[in-house]
Write a protein that holds these residues in place. Structure first.
Motif, PDB file in Angstrom:
ATOM      1  N   ALA A   1       0.889  -1.249  -0.110  1.00 30.70           N
ATOM      2  CA  ALA A   1      -0.060  -0.050   0.033  1.00 30.70           C
ATOM      3  C   ALA A   1       0.915   1.366  -0.223  1.00 30.70           C
ATOM      4  N   LEU A   2       0.709   2.175  -0.931  1.00 30.17           N
ATOM      5  CA  LEU A   2       1.554   3.428  -0.897  1.00 30.17           C
ATOM      6  C   LEU A   2       0.506   4.448  -1.240  1.00 30.17           C
ATOM      7  N   THR A   3       0.922   5.606  -1.130  1.00 32.93           N
ATOM      8  CA  THR A   3       0.210   6.822  -1.302  1.00 32.93           C
ATOM      9  C   THR A   3       1.026   7.717  -2.576  1.00 32.93           C
ATOM     10  N   SER A   4       0.107   8.313  -3.193  1.00 34.44           N
ATOM     11  CA  SER A   4       0.601   9.135  -4.454  1.00 34.44           C
ATOM     12  C   SER A   4      -0.305  10.318  -4.603  1.00 34.44           C
ATOM     13  N   ARG A   5       0.303  11.514  -5.139  1.00 36.04           N
ATOM     14  CA  ARG A   5      -0.588  12.476  -5.681  1.00 36.04           C
ATOM     15  C   ARG A   5      -1.358  12.258  -6.991  1.00 36.04           C
ATOM     16  N   PHE A   6      -1.006  11.305  -7.755  1.00 31.64           N
ATOM     17  CA  PHE A   6      -1.625  10.670  -8.934  1.00 31.64           C
ATOM     18  C   PHE A   6      -1.607  11.923 -10.171  1.00 31.64           C
ATOM     19  N   ASP A   7      -0.297  12.479 -10.064  1.00 35.78           N
ATOM     20  CA  ASP A   7      -0.310  13.655 -11.145  1.00 35.78           C
ATOM     21  C   ASP A   7       0.015  12.648 -12.422  1.00 35.78           C
ATOM     22  N   ASN A   8       0.545  11.899 -12.301  1.00 33.76           N
ATOM     23  CA  ASN A   8       0.924  10.889 -13.612  1.00 33.76           C
ATOM     24  C   ASN A   8       0.247   9.512 -13.383  1.00 33.76           C
ATOM     25  N   ARG A   9      -1.061   9.625 -12.943  1.00 35.22           N
ATOM     26  CA  ARG A   9      -1.645   8.253 -12.497  1.00 35.22           C
ATOM     27  C   ARG A   9      -1.350   7.145 -13.564  1.00 35.22           C
ATOM     28  N   PHE A  10      -1.539   7.067 -14.949  1.00 30.81           N
ATOM     29  CA  PHE A  10      -1.615   6.064 -15.751  1.00 30.81           C
ATOM     30  C   PHE A  10       0.010   5.465 -16.221  1.00 30.81           C
ATOM     31  N   ASP A  11       0.942   6.458 -15.940  1.00 33.00           N
ATOM     32  CA  ASP A  11       2.302   5.989 -16.068  1.00 33.00           C
ATOM     33  C   ASP A  11       2.624   5.379 -14.722  1.00 33.00           C
ATOM     34  N   LEU A  12       2.057   5.842 -13.576  1.00 35.22           N
ATOM     35  CA  LEU A  12       2.224   5.154 -12.175  1.00 35.22           C
ATOM     36  C   LEU A  12       1.535   3.552 -12.095  1.00 35.22           C
ATOM     37  N   PHE A  13       0.352   3.591 -12.596  1.00 40.76           N
ATOM     38  CA  PHE A  13      -0.386   2.062 -12.555  1.00 40.76           C
ATOM     39  C   PHE A  13       0.441   1.288 -13.571  1.00 40.76           C
ATOM     40  N   GLU A  14       0.919   1.747 -14.598  1.00 35.82           N
ATOM     41  CA  GLU A  14       1.527   0.927 -15.671  1.00 35.82           C
ATOM     42  C   GLU A  14       2.972   0.186 -15.044  1.00 35.82           C
ATOM     43  N   ALA A  15       3.686   1.141 -14.389  1.00 38.52           N
ATOM     44  CA  ALA A  15       4.671   0.963 -13.858  1.00 38.52           C
ATOM     45  C   ALA A  15       4.638  -0.249 -12.625  1.00 38.52           C
ATOM     46  N   ALA A  16       3.593   0.051 -11.908  1.00 34.83           N
ATOM     47  CA  ALA A  16       3.313  -0.840 -10.819  1.00 34.83           C
ATOM     48  C   ALA A  16       2.943  -2.083 -11.343  1.00 34.83           C
ATOM     49  N   ALA A  17       2.486  -2.258 -12.471  1.00 37.67           N
ATOM     50  CA  ALA A  17       1.991  -3.556 -13.044  1.00 37.67           C
ATOM     51  C   ALA A  17       3.381  -4.311 -13.289  1.00 37.67           C
ATOM     52  N   PHE A  18       4.315  -3.632 -13.931  1.00 36.61           N
ATOM     53  CA  PHE A  18       5.685  -4.042 -14.332  1.00 36.61           C
ATOM     54  C   PHE A  18       6.420  -4.646 -12.964  1.00 36.61           C
ATOM     55  N   ALA A  19       6.155  -4.016 -11.910  1.00 37.53           N
ATOM     56  CA  ALA A  19       6.926  -4.302 -10.828  1.00 37.53           C
ATOM     57  C   ALA A  19       6.143  -5.319 -10.154  1.00 37.53           C
ATOM     58  N   ALA A  20       4.821  -5.539 -10.364  1.00 43.21           N
ATOM     59  CA  ALA A  20       4.212  -6.820  -9.733  1.00 43.21           C
ATOM     60  C   ALA A  20       4.358  -8.149 -10.598  1.00 43.21           C
ATOM     61  N   LEU A  21       5.067  -7.823 -11.744  1.00 42.94           N
ATOM     62  CA  LEU A  21       5.629  -9.084 -12.199  1.00 42.94           C
ATOM     63  C   LEU A  21       6.700  -9.810 -11.571  1.00 42.94           C
ATOM     64  N   GLN A  22       7.339  -8.885 -10.568  1.00 43.10           N
ATOM     65  CA  GLN A  22       8.456  -9.386  -9.805  1.00 43.10           C
ATOM     66  C   GLN A  22       7.803  -9.681  -8.456  1.00 43.10           C
ATOM     67  N   MET A  23       6.608  -9.901  -8.226  1.00 44.36           N
ATOM     68  CA  MET A  23       6.118 -10.200  -6.897  1.00 44.36           C
ATOM     69  C   MET A  23       5.007 -11.343  -7.055  1.00 44.36           C
ATOM     70  N   PRO A  24       5.809 -12.616  -7.275  1.00 45.31           N
ATOM     71  CA  PRO A  24       5.030 -13.742  -7.497  1.00 45.31           C
ATOM     72  C   PRO A  24       3.811 -14.151  -6.452  1.00 45.31           C
ATOM     73  N   GLN A  25       4.161 -13.730  -5.094  1.00 46.08           N
ATOM     74  CA  GLN A  25       3.089 -13.790  -4.178  1.00 46.08           C
ATOM     75  C   GLN A  25       2.014 -12.809  -3.879  1.00 46.08           C
ATOM     76  N   LEU A  26       1.994 -11.702  -4.652  1.00 41.31           N
ATOM     77  CA  LEU A  26       1.046 -10.727  -4.390  1.00 41.31           C
ATOM     78  C   LEU A  26      -0.263 -10.995  -4.347  1.00 41.31           C
ATOM     79  N   GLN A  27      -0.996 -10.348  -3.335  1.00 46.49           N
ATOM     80  CA  GLN A  27      -2.400 -10.901  -3.288  1.00 46.49           C
ATOM     81  C   GLN A  27      -3.140  -9.571  -3.411  1.00 46.49           C
ATOM     82  N   VAL A  28      -2.750  -8.237  -2.717  1.00 49.45           N
ATOM     83  CA  VAL A  28      -3.462  -7.128  -2.954  1.00 49.45           C
ATOM     84  C   VAL A  28      -2.303  -5.774  -2.983  1.00 49.45           C
ATOM     85  N   MET A  29      -2.334  -4.952  -3.868  1.00 46.97           N
ATOM     86  CA  MET A  29      -1.510  -3.881  -3.937  1.00 46.97           C
ATOM     87  C   MET A  29      -2.740  -2.702  -4.190  1.00 46.97           C
TER      88      MET A  29
END
Length: 572
Positions: free
Chosen positions: A420-448
């Motif tokens: 769980a992280l906070t953000s201003r959402f200034d670049n929200r879709f760039d952020l959400f896309e980057a979070a997905a690429f990071a989630a590829l490196q989180m094999p046990q991830l249940q909730v982000m």
């Protein structure tokens, strides 16, 4: 007359339950436990399960708990500092007063840690026959005068704070307990003479004084070692806060910490001084001792609404990335921006995209050293860890210009289940896309969950959820996007998260768009958006969350607890 043991076990259990509740209310459980051995066996584990200690009783704590250590699940070290008067409540503490307060806390904590360390069996590492995880340790510091010199007491004392209730108590249980306790003492939280004369000093300075460790004259230089604690908690119940570096020094005394919850609160809308920044750096360096880390950098009252939104530099977030590889749960609120946390995964075209890695990051340097022979590694390490070391490392690896491609090092979180992280959402879709690429490196991830909590009436969050029901049955993974502005997710975001879902579950992603809450359902608290999040009890301590709800709920709070202006409305 029938004897106690002539009753069926079920009846005896019902009687004991009622006796315990009555004895707890009357504070006479000790006498109840002395009735007979069965009463003692039933009542003592409940009585010693959750304890509140002041510095004056820590010395006797170890003696009283002899052969009962396995009963203790939660210890609240609640340090009471000397009182002060109205005439000094708006003045900073003197140097001597600060030293006295710091040493009171340091001495009490040393004594407690010494006792906890002595509980452990050297051969098994267990605390007792039942619990081998160690107790929860909660820390707070306050002066009783803090509650007499302010407009409305959000900082609950031990008679009100439902310490005897589990952290998992519901909002209804919390409200009922708090309201019953508060109505017994209407004087708690009255405005002092000095505050009435100057409304701007309601947030009096002494209540926000920082506590630091001070070993001077105490005969020791560091805390004793404790093998394990289930959790270390510093909640926002009191406004006297700890520097993050102080929490880091305390954490260093534990070989392992199940979870660390740190909720500093400040009256300063720009709290990140150099001392605070250095303290957070120390805290992150000690984070490897934890399986779960939660940081909630809050503000006093409505000061959370002030802009610009404050956060630490991107180096803090990158340090957190590099130190969180083995975490199971991670939550950081208002101390950093999520887009800095996912900086290594921003894609070309993103406004904050960086094609090269920072050569000063330790994991990057370790990745470069992994490309060298053993002799080269020894030679470069012999240069120390300064600028010469970094320059030589870049030179021998062929990156003398300092441009290290991102392929050299990529963070990975092998065990992370929630984030769980906070953000201003200034670049929200760039952020959400980057979070997905990071989630590829989180094999046990249940909730982000990534959320924006910068003001009242604002509900914005992004969620990825993947819940396993056990066995072969699984809910299809989903992403949820809720925002004030009706803006659909860009296809690149959906495609990136669909890749995550297929990699980790062999299922396609679902996109959920919940109905936006109406004006009458919007939160009245600056932190009200937390109530919409699945990870709310990992973002902030459960009882802190109950306090948020209670503090901003005018319908459940007694009139006596409202501000002076509110009271006058009810008493014209």
């Amino acid at each position: 007359m029938a004897s106690w043991y002539s009753y069926p076990p079920e009846i005896r259990s019902m009687i004991l339950d009622q006796v315990f509740q009555t004895g707890a209310a009357c504070r006479n459980l000790g006498a109840c436990a002395a009735v007979c051995r069965e009463w003692q066996t039933y009542i003592e584990p409940k009585n010693f399960r959750r304890l509140v200690l002041n510095h004056s009783c820590v010395a006797d704590f170890g003696r009283i708990l002899h052969n009962r250590t396995w009963m203790v699940q939660h210890i609240w070290l609640r340090i009471e500092l000397p009182r002060y008067r109205c005439t000094t409540c708006c003045l900073p503490e003197t140097r001597k007063q600060k030293q006295t307060n710091n040493q009171i806390f340091t001495k009490a904590l040393f004594q407690l840690l010494e006792i906890l360390g002595s509980w452990e069996d050297d051969s098994t590492g267990r605390y007792g026959p039942v619990d081998n995880t160690g107790p929860v340790l909660e820390l707070s510091v306050h002066s009783p005068s803090d509650m007499k010199h302010r407009n409305d007491v959000f900082a609950l004392d031990k008679d009100v704070y439902p310490h005897k209730l589990d952290e998992s108590c519901t909002s209804e249980e919390f409200d009922d307990y708090v309201e019953r306790k508060l109505r017994k003492d209407f004087d708690r939280g009255q405005v002092c003479t000095a505050a009435v004369g100057n409304r701007t000093n309601i947030e009096h300075l002494r209540m926000f004084a920082e506590i630091q460790l001070d070993f001077e004259g105490l005969g020791y230089l560091e805390f004793p070692t404790v093998n394990y604690t289930k959790a270390l908690i510093v909640r926002r119940q009191y406004y006297r806060s700890f520097n993050p570096g102080t929490v880091a020094e305390i954490a260093r005394s534990f070989r392992r910490i199940g979870s660390l919850a740190f909720e500093p609160i400040t009256r300063d809308p720009n709290p990140f001084s150099e001392a605070i920044k250095q303290g957070y750096k120390m805290l992150i360096l000690e984070a490897y001792r934890c399986r779960s880390l939660s940081i909630f950098q809050g503000h006093y009252g409505r000061q959370v609404l002030r802009k610009p939104w404050r956060k630490l530099s991107s180096k803090f977030s990158l340090s957190l990335v590099d130190k969180s590889e083995y975490f199971e749960n991670l939550s950081v609120a208002f101390a950093g921006d999520a887009i800095a946390f996912f900086q290594d995964f921003l894609q070309p075209g993103s406004r904050k995209y960086r094609p090269h890695l920072d050569p000063s990051r330790l994991p990057v340097q370790n990745a470069l050293l992994g490309r060298l022979s053993t002799d080269e590694v020894h030679r470069i390490l012999g240069l120390g860890q300064g600028q010469e070391f970094q320059q030589e490392l870049l030179k021998v690896t062929g990156f003398e210009n300092g441009r290290i491609p991102r392929s050299v090092y990529q963070p990975r979180w092998r065990w992370l289940k929630t984030l769980a992280l906070t953000s201003r959402f200034d670049n929200r879709f760039d952020l959400f896309e980057a979070a997905a690429f990071a989630a590829l490196q989180m094999p046990q991830l249940q909730v982000m969950e990534i959320w924006d909590g910068q003001g009242l009436d604002l509900v914005e969050f992004f969620r990825y959820s993947r819940h396993e029901n056990g066995g072969d049955e699984r809910d299809p993974p989903a992403i949820t996007w809720l925002a004030d502005l009706v803006v659909a997710l860009e296809p690149r975001v959906t495609a990136a998260w669909d890749r995550v879902a297929r990699m980790h579950t062999n299922q396609s992603i679902r996109v959920l768009v919940p109905e936006f809450p109406g004006s009458d359902e919007k939160p009245r608290s600056p932190y009200g958006v937390i109530g919409y999040l699945e990870l709310r009890e990992k973002i902030v301590h459960q009882l802190s969350l109950r306090e948020f709800e209670w503090y901003y709920d005018d319908w459940t709070r007694p009139v006596e607890r409202r501000g002076v202006e509110e009271v006058r409305e009810f008493n014209p």
